[in-house]
Design a protein around this motif. Structure first.
Motif, PDB file in Angstrom:
ATOM      1  N   LEU A 225     -16.217   4.746   7.649  1.00  0.00           N
ATOM      2  CA  LEU A 225     -16.656   4.287   6.325  1.00  0.00           C
ATOM      3  C   LEU A 225     -16.791   5.500   5.417  1.00  0.00           C
ATOM      4  O   LEU A 225     -17.090   6.598   5.877  1.00  0.00           O
ATOM      5  CB  LEU A 225     -18.013   3.577   6.448  1.00  0.00           C
ATOM      6  N   PHE A 226     -16.583   5.292   4.107  1.00  0.00           N
ATOM      7  CA  PHE A 226     -16.699   6.409   3.181  1.00  0.00           C
ATOM      8  C   PHE A 226     -18.181   6.703   2.941  1.00  0.00           C
ATOM      9  O   PHE A 226     -18.921   5.872   2.415  1.00  0.00           O
ATOM     10  CB  PHE A 226     -15.985   6.088   1.867  1.00  0.00           C
TER      11      PHE A 226
ATOM     12  N   PHE B 213     -13.351  -1.276  -1.872  1.00  0.00           N
ATOM     13  CA  PHE B 213     -12.445  -0.173  -2.176  1.00  0.00           C
ATOM     14  C   PHE B 213     -10.952  -0.537  -2.177  1.00  0.00           C
ATOM     15  O   PHE B 213     -10.248  -0.239  -3.149  1.00  0.00           O
ATOM     16  CB  PHE B 213     -12.712   1.006  -1.234  1.00  0.00           C
ATOM     17  N   PRO B 214     -10.459  -1.208  -1.126  1.00  0.00           N
ATOM     18  CA  PRO B 214      -9.024  -1.547  -1.143  1.00  0.00           C
ATOM     19  C   PRO B 214      -8.660  -2.447  -2.328  1.00  0.00           C
ATOM     20  O   PRO B 214      -7.566  -2.335  -2.886  1.00  0.00           O
ATOM     21  CB  PRO B 214      -8.803  -2.305   0.180  1.00  0.00           C
ATOM     22  N   LEU B 215      -9.611  -3.293  -2.719  1.00  0.00           N
ATOM     23  CA  LEU B 215      -9.353  -4.190  -3.855  1.00  0.00           C
ATOM     24  C   LEU B 215      -9.350  -3.406  -5.159  1.00  0.00           C
ATOM     25  O   LEU B 215      -8.528  -3.642  -6.047  1.00  0.00           O
ATOM     26  CB  LEU B 215     -10.419  -5.289  -3.900  1.00  0.00           C
ATOM     27  N   SER B 216     -10.272  -2.448  -5.274  1.00  0.00           N
ATOM     28  CA  SER B 216     -10.319  -1.642  -6.498  1.00  0.00           C
ATOM     29  C   SER B 216      -9.054  -0.832  -6.659  1.00  0.00           C
ATOM     30  O   SER B 216      -8.564  -0.643  -7.767  1.00  0.00           O
ATOM     31  CB  SER B 216     -11.512  -0.669  -6.452  1.00  0.00           C
ATOM     32  N   MET B 217      -8.524  -0.343  -5.529  1.00  0.00           N
ATOM     33  CA  MET B 217      -7.351   0.519  -5.602  1.00  0.00           C
ATOM     34  C   MET B 217      -6.080  -0.270  -5.901  1.00  0.00           C
ATOM     35  O   MET B 217      -5.208   0.203  -6.601  1.00  0.00           O
ATOM     36  CB  MET B 217      -7.145   1.225  -4.253  1.00  0.00           C
ATOM     37  N   PHE B 218      -5.970  -1.472  -5.330  1.00  0.00           N
ATOM     38  CA  PHE B 218      -4.654  -2.108  -5.324  1.00  0.00           C
ATOM     39  C   PHE B 218      -4.570  -3.488  -5.958  1.00  0.00           C
ATOM     40  O   PHE B 218      -3.522  -4.110  -5.927  1.00  0.00           O
ATOM     41  CB  PHE B 218      -4.130  -2.184  -3.892  1.00  0.00           C
ATOM     42  N   THR B 219      -5.658  -4.006  -6.480  1.00  0.00           N
ATOM     43  CA  THR B 219      -5.540  -5.304  -7.132  1.00  0.00           C
ATOM     44  C   THR B 219      -6.045  -5.176  -8.567  1.00  0.00           C
ATOM     45  O   THR B 219      -6.661  -4.178  -8.933  1.00  0.00           O
ATOM     46  CB  THR B 219      -6.393  -6.386  -6.425  1.00  0.00           C
TER      47      THR B 219
ATOM     48  N   ARG C 160     -14.253  -4.292   5.678  1.00  0.00           N
ATOM     49  CA  ARG C 160     -13.368  -3.530   4.802  1.00  0.00           C
ATOM     50  C   ARG C 160     -11.905  -3.728   5.203  1.00  0.00           C
ATOM     51  O   ARG C 160     -11.032  -3.862   4.338  1.00  0.00           O
ATOM     52  CB  ARG C 160     -13.729  -2.045   4.842  1.00  0.00           C
TER      53      ARG C 160
ATOM     54  N   MET D 111     -19.993   6.186  -0.473  1.00  0.00           N
ATOM     55  CA  MET D 111     -20.007   4.861  -1.108  1.00  0.00           C
ATOM     56  C   MET D 111     -20.965   3.927  -0.373  1.00  0.00           C
ATOM     57  O   MET D 111     -21.152   4.054   0.842  1.00  0.00           O
ATOM     58  CB  MET D 111     -18.619   4.230  -1.057  1.00  0.00           C
TER      59      MET D 111
END
Ligand SMILES: Nc1ncnc2c1ncn2[C@@H]1O[C@H](COP(=O)(O)OP(=O)(O)O)[C@@H](O)[C@H]1O
Ligand SMILES: [Mg+2]
Lengths: 248, 244
Positions: free
Chosen positions: A89-90, A101-107, A150, A93
């Protein structure tokens, strides 16, 4: 389906993987088992492209992953969720930010949508009221569960788990196994799990590949593994008093 | 040595690849300005005030001659602060503070597989982690150095006043005497180059950490040593280039 064809990997003068060919099926828990140091993690990292293979290829539903550029790999990577051994985990954050996080980066989802999805995934792994905590404030089992949340937040088609229940007590370990199993069936994911835990093997081993000194040594499932006459596999499976009793 | 240089250059190519999502990177840059820049204000202010004070006293004792006017003390203090103390010495301090922080943060992320996790998600970890730190420092360090110059000069004024060695009028006159804007430009150019060196070198040592917490400690020490050595070398190169 994920397929490794004749994969070899060497570090320096130490050949870790020797011509491994193995298939992982959709909607199943595909277990890679083997002793510590046998090359399970290296194989998994080759599968997801963290290590480049020296020889052979990796196919994700017939797409040749090992030949792709970083940009092309990125497409497939957004279909991959991975649970690392320590959770990974980061640190900087919160739980919620990690899952989003993956949603913020790629959607292009709004904060609301992302938060809803994060909350859904967190409730799916039975983590509630911990959204604002940081990873350092979580127990080992909770970290693993947040990491699962995640890994599934962006609807992966492929899920990789490296020793998902190492370092956990038997009960928590079982919870994690069951969770991965449920998620695999619910979303029809191709799940690959590294483990040396016999409980997991018996509990969720839909398909089992045994790695011995970097080679694919045996393949089967949780029933056939109990009746094998393969010597190295027997040494591994029936290493403890408990498993020996179980066979009788 | 050459292998390090090659690997470092390859990493920098990765770092300056097109970022995934602009808005996220902008946020990261502000976050890093806070962590790397704002957090350093205290130590920079403290050191600048005191070194400025000491510089003035030393100048006063060294220029203790009837034919040299008193305001020369202010003039010499200003020159040494702008040309050397603020840009170089403060950058060395920042190499210690910021460099070790960057190397241990990124190194820890490497050994706990957080960098692998980023890569798996399809994020370019080198860009995501190092780029915002480089930009944040290159923007923020010049402000820190300007503050350092101002405070060091203030420290000098205060010590001159309280020790009775330099009068306020002479000091202020000396500070303004033959002022050249180019000196400040030179200081800013050095600062920006040093900021790049500190963040990129520390990022490099963190990024290629192997092993566990012991190695993270080693990476952080090495980051500080190598950035400091490079600051000293580039200081000489830039001075030759810009002042000679
Ligand atoms: N990055 C690496 N560099 C060099 N050797 C490695 C690296 N990763 C793994 N190895 C070696 O590969 C072998 C298999 O490791 P690993 O796949 O982690 O085993 P495990 O089956 O326990 O997951 C070990 O002998 C290990 O030392
Ligand atoms: Mg392993």
């Amino acid at each position: 389906m994920i397929e490794a064809k004749n994969v070899s990997k060497t570090f320096g003068d130490h050949q870790v993987l020797k011509n491994v060919s193995v298939k992982f099926e959709k909607g199943k828990n595909n277990l890679i088992i083997g002793q510590s140091g046998s090359g399970k993690t290296v194989l998994m990292k080759c599968l997801v492209g963290l290590y480049e293979v020296d020889k052979g290829k990796i196919l994700f539903d017939d797409r040749n992953f090992s030949k792709m550029s970083f940009a092309e790999m990125k497409e497939i990577r957004q279909e991959i969720g991975m649970l690392f051994q320590g959770g990974a985990l980061f640190d900087s954050m919160t739980v919620e930010e990690n899952v989003m996080f993956p949603l913020s980066m790629f959607t292009r989802q709004t904060l609301e949508e992302r938060r809803d999805r994060a909350n859904f995934c967190l409730s799916r792994v039975n983590i509630v009221n911990s959204n604002k905590l940081y990873p350092s404030e979580l127990s080992g089992g909770m970290k693993k569960r947040v990491a699962i949340a995640r890994a599934i937040s962006n609807h992966p088609k492929y899920l990789f788990c490296d020793e998902p229940n190492s370092g956990l007590d038997p009960k928590t370990a079982n919870v994690i196994d069951k969770l991965i199993n449920e998620i695999t069936q619910e979303y029809n994911i191709t799940t690959v799990i590294n483990t040396h835990d016999m409980n997991s093997v018996i509990e969720i081993g839909d398909k089992i590949s045994y790695i011995y000194e970097g080679q694919l040594w045996w393949e089967g499932d949780k029933t056939t593994i109990m009746h094998t006459d393969n010597k190295e596999l027997n040494d591994f499976v029936f290493a403890t008093e408990l498993t020996r009793k179980l066979r009788k | 040595m050459l292998r390090h240089l090659g690997q470092y250059l390859l990493l920098m190519i990765q770092v300056f690849k097109k970022p995934e999502k602009k808005s996220i990177y902008l946020n990261r840059i502000f976050f890093e300005m806070d962590k790397l820049g704002l957090d350093s204000i205290g130590i920079v202010a403290f050191i600048s005030l005191f070194v400025g004070a000491v510089l003035t006293i030393q100048m006063a004792f060294n220029i203790d001659s009837p034919i040299v006017p008193i305001y020369t003390i202010g003039f010499a203090t200003r020159k040494s602060i702008i040309l050397e103390f603020a840009p170089t010495i403060i950058s060395l301090i920042l190499a210690g503070k910021v460099g070790s922080r960057i190397a241990s943060e990124i190194g820890t992320m490497r050994v706990t597989e957080q960098i692998d996790a980023l890569e798996i998600m399809g994020v370019n970890p080198a860009t995501y982690l190092i780029f915002p730190k480089i930009i944040a420092s290159m923007v923020f360090n010049p402000l820190l150095i300007l503050m350092s110059i101002a405070l060091a000069i203030l420290g000098g004024w205060l010590s001159g006043l309280f020790s009775g060695l330099v009068g306020s009028y002479e000091y202020v006159y000396g500070i303004q005497f033959q002022f050249q804007m180019y000196d400040v430009t030179y200081a800013m150019i050095k600062t920006v180059v040093f900021a790049f060196l500190i963040t990129s070198i520390s990022g490099y040592f963190g990024y290629y950490t192997k092993g566990g917490s012991l190695e993270v400690g080693e990476a952080s020490t090495r980051a500080v040593v190598v950035s400091s050595v490079n600051i000293i070398i580039f200081n000489l190169l830039l001075t030759n280039l810009l002042l000679a």
